[in-house]
Design a protein around this motif. Structure first.
Motif, PDB file in Angstrom:
ATOM      1  N   LEU A 173       1.103 -37.613   8.166  1.00 30.23           N
ATOM      2  CA  LEU A 173       2.237 -36.716   8.310  1.00 30.23           C
ATOM      3  C   LEU A 173       3.358 -37.083   9.440  1.00 30.23           C
ATOM      4  O   LEU A 173       4.444 -36.316   9.582  1.00 30.23           O
ATOM      5  N   GLY A 174       2.832 -38.229  10.125  1.00 27.68           N
ATOM      6  CA  GLY A 174       3.857 -38.638  10.900  1.00 27.68           C
ATOM      7  C   GLY A 174       3.981 -38.142  12.357  1.00 27.68           C
ATOM      8  O   GLY A 174       5.120 -38.148  12.926  1.00 27.68           O
ATOM      9  N   HIS A 175       3.049 -37.084  12.766  1.00 28.47           N
ATOM     10  CA  HIS A 175       3.349 -36.268  14.011  1.00 28.47           C
ATOM     11  C   HIS A 175       3.462 -37.160  15.195  1.00 28.47           C
ATOM     12  O   HIS A 175       4.079 -37.047  16.468  1.00 28.47           O
ATOM     13  N   ASN A 176       2.480 -38.198  15.143  1.00 32.12           N
ATOM     14  CA  ASN A 176       2.491 -39.252  16.389  1.00 32.12           C
ATOM     15  C   ASN A 176       3.731 -40.054  16.440  1.00 32.12           C
ATOM     16  O   ASN A 176       4.429 -40.431  17.445  1.00 32.12           O
ATOM     17  N   SER A 212       9.856 -33.546   8.913  1.00 35.81           N
ATOM     18  CA  SER A 212       9.784 -33.048  10.325  1.00 35.81           C
ATOM     19  C   SER A 212      10.645 -33.882  11.301  1.00 35.81           C
ATOM     20  O   SER A 212      11.084 -33.058  12.318  1.00 35.81           O
ATOM     21  N   ALA A 213      10.818 -35.177  11.206  1.00 31.37           N
ATOM     22  CA  ALA A 213      11.675 -36.056  11.852  1.00 31.37           C
ATOM     23  C   ALA A 213      13.103 -35.379  11.935  1.00 31.37           C
ATOM     24  O   ALA A 213      13.751 -35.329  12.967  1.00 31.37           O
ATOM     25  N   TYR A 250      -1.514 -34.311   0.225  1.00 33.21           N
ATOM     26  CA  TYR A 250      -0.443 -33.744   1.186  1.00 33.21           C
ATOM     27  C   TYR A 250       0.415 -32.804   0.289  1.00 33.21           C
ATOM     28  O   TYR A 250       1.446 -32.093   0.793  1.00 33.21           O
ATOM     29  N   THR A 251       0.175 -32.670  -1.078  1.00 31.61           N
ATOM     30  CA  THR A 251       0.852 -31.616  -1.789  1.00 31.61           C
ATOM     31  C   THR A 251       0.446 -30.280  -1.296  1.00 31.61           C
ATOM     32  O   THR A 251       1.498 -29.088  -1.422  1.00 31.61           O
ATOM     33  N   LYS A 252      -0.676 -30.134  -0.600  1.00 34.89           N
ATOM     34  CA  LYS A 252      -0.973 -28.598   0.040  1.00 34.89           C
ATOM     35  C   LYS A 252      -0.460 -28.451   1.479  1.00 34.89           C
ATOM     36  O   LYS A 252      -0.397 -27.459   2.070  1.00 34.89           O
ATOM     37  N   CYS A 253       0.366 -29.476   1.981  1.00 34.84           N
ATOM     38  CA  CYS A 253       0.961 -29.197   3.114  1.00 34.84           C
ATOM     39  C   CYS A 253       2.431 -29.093   3.044  1.00 34.84           C
ATOM     40  O   CYS A 253       3.096 -29.033   2.028  1.00 34.84           O
ATOM     41  N   SER A 254       3.179 -28.797   4.402  1.00 30.46           N
ATOM     42  CA  SER A 254       4.319 -28.606   4.403  1.00 30.46           C
ATOM     43  C   SER A 254       4.800 -29.346   5.879  1.00 30.46           C
ATOM     44  O   SER A 254       3.972 -29.499   6.519  1.00 30.46           O
ATOM     45  N   PRO A 255       6.017 -29.483   6.239  1.00 28.67           N
ATOM     46  CA  PRO A 255       6.385 -30.088   7.431  1.00 28.67           C
ATOM     47  C   PRO A 255       6.035 -29.140   8.651  1.00 28.67           C
ATOM     48  O   PRO A 255       5.697 -29.872   9.519  1.00 28.67           O
ATOM     49  N   ARG A 256       5.572 -28.020   8.508  1.00 28.57           N
ATOM     50  CA  ARG A 256       4.928 -27.202   9.463  1.00 28.57           C
ATOM     51  C   ARG A 256       3.583 -27.524   9.476  1.00 28.57           C
ATOM     52  O   ARG A 256       2.792 -26.739  10.621  1.00 28.57           O
ATOM     53  N   SER A 257       2.988 -28.091   8.613  1.00 25.21           N
ATOM     54  CA  SER A 257       1.627 -28.330   8.799  1.00 25.21           C
ATOM     55  C   SER A 257       1.461 -29.474   9.860  1.00 25.21           C
ATOM     56  O   SER A 257       0.344 -29.711  10.461  1.00 25.21           O
ATOM     57  N   ASN A 258       2.747 -30.033  10.250  1.00 29.77           N
ATOM     58  CA  ASN A 258       2.498 -31.284  11.397  1.00 29.77           C
ATOM     59  C   ASN A 258       2.349 -30.471  12.428  1.00 29.77           C
ATOM     60  O   ASN A 258       2.564 -29.326  12.705  1.00 29.77           O
ATOM     61  N   HIS A 259       1.833 -31.287  13.808  1.00 30.28           N
ATOM     62  CA  HIS A 259       1.613 -30.699  14.904  1.00 30.28           C
ATOM     63  C   HIS A 259       2.191 -31.703  16.081  1.00 30.28           C
ATOM     64  O   HIS A 259       2.332 -32.600  15.612  1.00 30.28           O
ATOM     65  N   GLY A 260       1.691 -31.074  17.405  1.00 29.11           N
ATOM     66  CA  GLY A 260       2.147 -32.150  18.285  1.00 29.11           C
ATOM     67  C   GLY A 260       1.274 -33.497  18.384  1.00 29.11           C
ATOM     68  O   GLY A 260       0.426 -33.788  17.510  1.00 29.11           O
ATOM     69  N   PRO A 261       1.612 -34.482  19.060  1.00 25.24           N
ATOM     70  CA  PRO A 261       0.876 -35.846  19.470  1.00 25.24           C
ATOM     71  C   PRO A 261      -0.729 -35.475  19.699  1.00 25.24           C
ATOM     72  O   PRO A 261      -1.032 -34.522  20.274  1.00 25.24           O
TER      73      PRO A 261
END
Length: 204
Positions: free
Chosen positions: A55-58, A85-86, A13-24
């Motif tokens: 990452l909590g997208h769902n 993201s939330a 997850y260090t390679k991710c960002s909040p924008r790595s999130n996507h829809g459900p």
């Protein structure tokens, strides 16, 4: 899970960002519509649990639909991105950092539980059997054994995949509405929709 598992997910997850999130996930949206069609009513502010939420997208999407959502994961880095993201989406989720091997949820309080891309044949049935109220619903999706023979697979160990009908055996106290295999563009999965047994409950 082990300390090694926690470190592995934190590194990822260090390679991710909040924008790595996507829809459900597609199956979450589809299965939730099936539940609503089956029950005919939508409870005000139902309570949901997202297990191994990543990452909590769902969880974020469920909060947008009006659910009071708890989301649990072992990775502090993943949960921090989920919190961001939330916040960007202006919803509230109760993020819980915990090792699922030792986490004990409140009993019989959740109307809905969701699990995606995670498989632990002992821990997950224990958690969900405790957490879901009678009549509560489970939406589950993870890799099928057929994933191992795909030319684009990243999974070589069949222990991390499900055999046909296996989820039905892992949750014997659930009425099974759907237990099927779907071949998607990027993966092959088992999809499950079940309801914790309750006399007189309505099934899809």
């Amino acid at each position: 899970m082990s300390a090694r598992d926690r470190e592995r997910w934190n590194r990822k997850y260090t390679k991710c960002s909040p924008r790595s999130n996507h829809g459900p996930d597609q199956w979450l949206v589809e299965a939730l519509q099936l539940i609503e069609n089956a029950t005919g009513t939508t409870e005000s502010r139902p309570k949901a649990l997202d297990v191994a939420c990543g990452l909590g997208h769902n969880a974020v999407w469920l909060a947008q639909q009006g659910y009071r959502c708890d989301a649990v994961d072992i990775s502090v880095n993943g949960l921090e991105l989920a919190r961001q993201s939330a916040a960007e989406t202006d919803v509230e989720v109760n993020w819980i950092e915990a090792d699922l091997d030792h986490w004990i949820p409140a009993a019989n309080v959740y109307d809905l539980a969701v699990v995606f891309r995670f498989l632990d044949r002992e821990t997950v049935p224990r958690i969900l059997g405790t957490a879901l109220r009678p009549g509560g619903w489970l939406i589950y999706e993870t890799f099928s054994a057929a994933q191992c023979v795909r030319p684009d697979t990243h999974i070589s160990n069949p222990a991390f995949t499900l055999l046909p009908g296996e989820l039905s055996t892992l949750f014997p106290d659930f009425h099974v509405a759907i237990d099927r295999e779907d071949v998607l563009d990027d993966r092959t999965v088992r999809r499950f929709l079940g309801q914790k047994q309750l006399a007189g409950s309505v099934l899809v």
